[in-house]
Design a protein around this motif. Structure first.
Motif, PDB file in Angstrom:
ATOM      1  N   ARG A 213       0.855  -1.193   0.000  1.00  5.05           N
ATOM      2  CA  ARG A 213       0.000   0.000   0.000  1.00  5.05           C
ATOM      3  C   ARG A 213       0.887   1.238   0.000  1.00  5.05           C
ATOM      4  NH1 ARG A 213      -4.970   1.634   0.993  1.00  5.05           N
ATOM      5  NH2 ARG A 213      -5.728  -0.429   1.514  1.00  5.05           N
ATOM      6  N   VAL A 214       0.477   2.253  -0.759  1.00  3.84           N
ATOM      7  CA  VAL A 214       1.163   3.539  -0.753  1.00  3.84           C
ATOM      8  C   VAL A 214       0.390   4.500   0.152  1.00  3.84           C
ATOM      9  CG1 VAL A 214       1.881   5.525  -2.136  1.00  3.84           C
ATOM     10  CG2 VAL A 214       2.139   3.211  -3.042  1.00  3.84           C
ATOM     11  N   ILE A 215       1.122   5.190   1.023  1.00  2.00           N
ATOM     12  CA  ILE A 215       0.494   6.133   1.942  1.00  2.00           C
ATOM     13  C   ILE A 215       1.222   7.479   1.886  1.00  2.00           C
ATOM     14  CG2 ILE A 215      -0.309   4.336   3.514  1.00  2.00           C
ATOM     15  CD1 ILE A 215       1.998   5.117   5.399  1.00  2.00           C
ATOM     16  N   TYR A 216       0.541   8.478   2.348  1.00  2.00           N
ATOM     17  CA  TYR A 216       1.098   9.820   2.476  1.00  2.00           C
ATOM     18  C   TYR A 216       1.466  10.045   3.937  1.00  2.00           C
ATOM     19  CZ  TYR A 216       0.870  14.934   3.092  1.00  2.00           C
ATOM     20  OH  TYR A 216       1.119  16.239   3.430  1.00  2.00           O
ATOM     21  N   VAL A 217       2.692  10.546   4.179  1.00  2.00           N
ATOM     22  CA  VAL A 217       3.133  10.826   5.546  1.00  2.00           C
ATOM     23  C   VAL A 217       3.627  12.270   5.589  1.00  2.00           C
ATOM     24  CG1 VAL A 217       4.497  10.033   7.494  1.00  2.00           C
ATOM     25  CG2 VAL A 217       3.951   8.435   5.646  1.00  2.00           C
ATOM     26  N   GLY A 218       2.892  13.098   6.293  1.00  2.00           N
ATOM     27  CA  GLY A 218       3.240  14.523   6.361  1.00  2.00           C
ATOM     28  C   GLY A 218       4.517  14.773   7.135  1.00  2.00           C
ATOM     29  N   ARG A 219       5.080  15.929   6.918  1.00  2.00           N
ATOM     30  CA  ARG A 219       6.321  16.315   7.591  1.00  2.00           C
ATOM     31  C   ARG A 219       6.160  16.271   9.110  1.00  2.00           C
ATOM     32  NH1 ARG A 219       8.082  22.333   6.427  1.00  2.00           N
ATOM     33  NH2 ARG A 219       6.151  22.658   7.618  1.00  2.00           N
ATOM     34  N   GLY A 220       7.050  15.527   9.768  1.00  2.00           N
ATOM     35  CA  GLY A 220       7.023  15.431  11.221  1.00  2.00           C
ATOM     36  C   GLY A 220       5.853  14.649  11.780  1.00  2.00           C
ATOM     37  N   GLU A 221       5.162  13.890  10.943  1.00  2.00           N
ATOM     38  CA  GLU A 221       3.965  13.178  11.390  1.00  2.00           C
ATOM     39  C   GLU A 221       4.159  11.658  11.335  1.00  2.00           C
ATOM     40  OE1 GLU A 221       0.723  14.500   9.007  1.00  2.00           O
ATOM     41  OE2 GLU A 221       0.660  16.514   9.914  1.00  2.00           O
TER      42      GLU A 221
END
Length: 820
Positions: A213-221
């Motif tokens: 699965r591809v996910i989005y991970v925000g800066r510092g999160e």
């Protein structure tokens, strides 16, 4: 995340370390982790914790290690991971405080990325403080007793203990799994990451399932990848057949996301692995506990965390040995009383097949001892509970959580009702796949001043169970529990079922001597899912809680009832061990364990004698005690004195022969206080006693006692042939005083001296004697009932190790084995 044990060669110092000047003034001693800084200290009659700690005294100490952090790690993350540090631990890097953990059992992780100097050695110092005595109701040990780990990962990585997989359903030849992988982005930009999760069989390494699965991970999160896996023809895990898988997660940092995806030229990745087992759990009042759809009764034992001669040191070899022995006696479950266990113990349970009732706390906001965790509970409980649950929730052996034991707030004091629900819901938010419980006891404590008037406040007294005050006061406390734990309250199981017909009950703690007449009720009642004895394995502290006394009925100063034998009144210095278990601290099964195995259906016969001095006396067995029966027929000086023989048997009848002559054949008792036992009176005459068990007129099994000759030698009995050179392996070496015919002399007390040379060192040396001043870390030990135990720990170099044991009376014996 690459996790590396950094247990080799730390410097240990007594006292608090706060500067390099103090390091120069005190060179300390080199030790390997895991290490218990308390077990080598002298016991003292005026120890503040007294019987609670086995007369050991806490204090301040520190551990220091210089660790090189490579320059090439500069653009990545660095951390320290601890499985538990005893206690009030502060962690410094290069003299700067970077972390603290009050709880002595909870795992914790510290991010060092912004504190280390890359390309240089960095000083790690961990200070621990066990000086607020008494800080527990049992021996805690002190220090880095579960080791330390250095962690390294790229900026986008799997968080520590960030893999979670649970079984949703097993049906039609498939297992349907749900998985979570927590991914942290410690970089400056928003990132896109591919998360791949694969399941391999542990024994053959065959791929069973895989998903991406591809996910989005925000800066510092931190973001959680949520996935499902389907496994065809799954291996199932249970205590009888612990089929295991290895879960491997890979996170690939694909590139940056601004207003669209921008791929990186080079992809970095992070990996993590853990054990996992496929199994389902449910419980209801009609079918009881179901594991993989099959009914299971928990044959349980409570365990404290210490490892006897090793102190609180937890190593896989020690935990594996313990679980193997418990399984051999019929146990299928343990309760980690009353705290998070070591990860080594949980791994042993995974691999060997042992259900775990995993406990979080012994106290909440209302303390049980002045220096215990209640001081920090309000501030730390959520952090510590979360770390504990996230570490253990992947493990198949863990089938049930406990939010606490005999919590004083169970009657609602101090906001206890709301707190109980809050803790249960916190666990449920982290793991919805397991049962949640709490070990609730009678109202000998936990009431306000008004309601406490007239209550018997002796520990776990059952007087108050005659009314339904217990139920009405604790009912709100059980909100949120799937299973209600009952400590020492078997007498109200059936009454409570009538009051709460949907309640599932667990005997979460029970008096050891009562298993014979309690277990048939557990088997009969479907809504009662098991029984946990206090305790399965002896431990340091609560010294002498298990006693039996034999008194003259006319003696006005003699104990009158079991409560008169409680430690605070009768365990005088140097009592050390609880003396209340199925196995002693060296791993030998005690009569209590033999009795339990018979109650659980073993067809073995177990024959014991009573010392002639006890004949005609009134027997008073403490609530956590057991009759003082001995595997002994050596009573020189008592010839022709009357005595009793005690036989444990699951058969219909037992016949006893003394020196070839039958002294009678009796039916085995099925009544209280000790079903599955029978007693015979005889007179002591040296020779042989044989007990033969019969059912339907046929011999089932037999056991014997024999009068041995005088001690003639010491026999050395290593439990295995070699050790691994990993600094963590152990060699248990039994030492037996034997006569000329090789029979253990059960009353022999011989002073032994041990030496260990080569690629190993002495980690523990002593006996199961519950009353002793011995230092388990030195080279001298006195045998107890003809036995002692020596434990050798491996170093990090391959070669050989030699052990020699000498005494003033016998020839020196030795053994040599390889380390590699």
């Amino acid at each position: 995340m690459i996790i590396t044990a950094i247990d080799e060669k730390w410097t240990f110092r007594r006292g608090y370390l706060d500067s390099i000047t103090m390091m120069e003034a005190d060179p300390g001693v080199d030790i390997d982790l895991p290490h218990d800084g308390m077990i080598s200290t002298p016991v003292s009659e005026d120890a503040p914790a007294g019987v609670d700690s086995g007369f050991f005294t806490g204090g301040l100490s520190s551990y220091t290690k210089h660790v090189f952090i490579p320059e090439e790690w500069k653009d990545s993350c660095v951390g320290l991971k601890f499985d538990g540090v005893m206690m009030n631990a502060t962690v410094d890097i290069n003299g700067s405080r970077v972390g603290i953990c009050h709880n002595g059992y909870a795992p914790f992780y510290i991010d060092l990325t912004d504190h280390v100097t890359f390309g240089e050695e960095n000083r790690i110092t961990v200070n621990v403080n066990t000086s607020m005595q008494p800080n527990s109701r049992w021996y805690t040990g002190s220090g880095l007793y579960r080791g330390a780990f250095l962690c390294h990962s790229p900026k986008v990585h799997i968080v520590s203990d960030g893999i979670y997989v649970c079984t949703k359903e097993v049906a039609d030849g498939y297992a349907f799994l749900e998985a979570l992988v927590e991914v942290q982005n410690s970089g400056l930009g928003n990132r896109m990451a591919e998360v791949e999760l694969s399941l391999f069989t542990e024994d053959a390494g065959e791929l069973a399932a895989s998903v991406k699965r591809v996910i989005y991970v925000g800066r510092g999160e931190t973001e959680t990848a949520r996935m499902n896996l389907t496994v065809k023809d799954p291996l199932l895990w249970d205590a009888e057949a612990p089929g295991l898988y290895r879960v491997k997660a890979v996170v690939r940092d694909l590139g940056q996301y601004t207003t669209h995806f921008v791929p990186d030229d080079e992809i970095t990745s992070d990996e993590a692995e853990t054990l996992f087992g496929i199994r389902t759990i449910s419980a209801d009042p009609v079918r009881g506990l179901l594991i993989n759809g099959k009914s299971v009764k928990l044959k349980g034992g409570c365990l404290h965390h210490d490892n006897g001669l090793l102190g609180s040191v937890s190593l896989y070899s020690a935990e594996e040995r313990k679980i193997k022995k418990l399984k051999s006696a019929g146990f299928n479950a343990i309760r980690t009383a009353h705290n998070p266990p070591s990860s080594a113990l949980i791994e042993a349970c995974d691999r060997l097949g042992m259900y775990v009732f995993d406990e979080a706390f012994d106290a909440w906001n209302i303390g049980k001892r002045g220096g215990d965790y209640h001081q920090f509970f309000e501030a730390d409980w959520e952090k510590d509970l979360t770390a504990f649950v996230k570490r253990d929730r992947i493990h198949p052996s863990v089938i049930m959580w406990s939010t606490g034991n005999e919590i004083p707030e169970r009657g609602g004091l101090g906001g206890g009702y709301g707190r109980a629900t809050k803790l249960a819901e916190k666990i449920r938010s982290l793991d919805g796949s397991r049962l949640i419980s709490n070990g609730i006891c009678s109202l000998w404590s936990g009431l306000d001043d008004k309601l406490a008037v007239g209550q018997n406040q002796a520990q776990n007294a059952g007087d108050g169970l005659k009314s339904t005050l217990q139920e009405t006061v604790t009912e709100p406390f059980t909100n949120g529990l799937d299973v209600v734990g009952y400590n020492y309250m078997e007498d109200i199981y059936e009454r409570d079922h009538e009051m709460y017909p949907e309640r599932v009950i667990l005997g979460s703690e029970n008096f050891p001597k009562e298993i014979g007449f309690r277990w048939p009720m557990v088997e009969k009642l479907p809504y009662v899912i098991g029984d946990f004895t206090w305790t399965a394995w002896d431990y340091i502290g609560e010294a002498g809680i298990g006693k039996a006394a034999y008194v003259d009925p006319d003696d006005p100063n003699a104990p009158k009832n079991p409560w008169d034998l409680m430690p605070q009144q009768t365990s005088y210095y140097p009592w050390r061990l609880a003396n209340d278990a199925d196995f002693d601290i060296t791993g030998n099964m005690l009569p209590q364990g033999a009795y339990r195995s018979v109650v659980w259906g073993s067809d073995r016969t177990h024959l014991y004698s009573m010392h002639p001095d006890t004949f005609g006396k009134k027997e008073i067995v403490g609530m956590w005690g057991f009759p003082y029966v001995l595997k002994n027929w050596n009573y020189e000086g008592y010839e022709d004195s009357p005595t009793e023989l005690v036989v444990f048997s699951h058969a219909e009848e037992v016949e006893v022969f003394v020196n070839g002559e039958s002294i009678g054949r009796k039916p085995v008792s099925s009544d209280r206080p000790m079903p599955c036992s029978v007693r015979f009176e005889t007179v002591y005459r040296a020779g042989e006693v044989i007990a033969v068990s019969y059912s339907s007129g046929k011999e089932i099994s037999r056991d014997a006692l024999v009068t041995t000759g005088a001690p003639a030698a010491v026999r050395i009995v290593p439990e295995k042939e070699c050790m691994r050179a990993d600094g963590h392996d152990l060699m248990y070496i039994g030492l037996e005083v034997v006569d000329a015919e090789g029979r253990i002399v059960p009353d022999a007390e011989v002073m032994l001296k041990a030496s260990v040379s080569g690629e190993g060192y002495l980690a523990g040396f002593g006996s199961a004697n519950p009353i002793t001043e011995e230092d388990y870390t030195d080279c001298d030990a006195m045998t107890y009932r003809g036995r002692a135990m020596l434990i050798v720990r491996s170093g990090y170099e391959s070669g050989t190790c030699k052990v020699e044991v000498s005494s003033d009376s016998f020839e020196t014996v030795s053994t040599e084995f390889s380390v590699g």
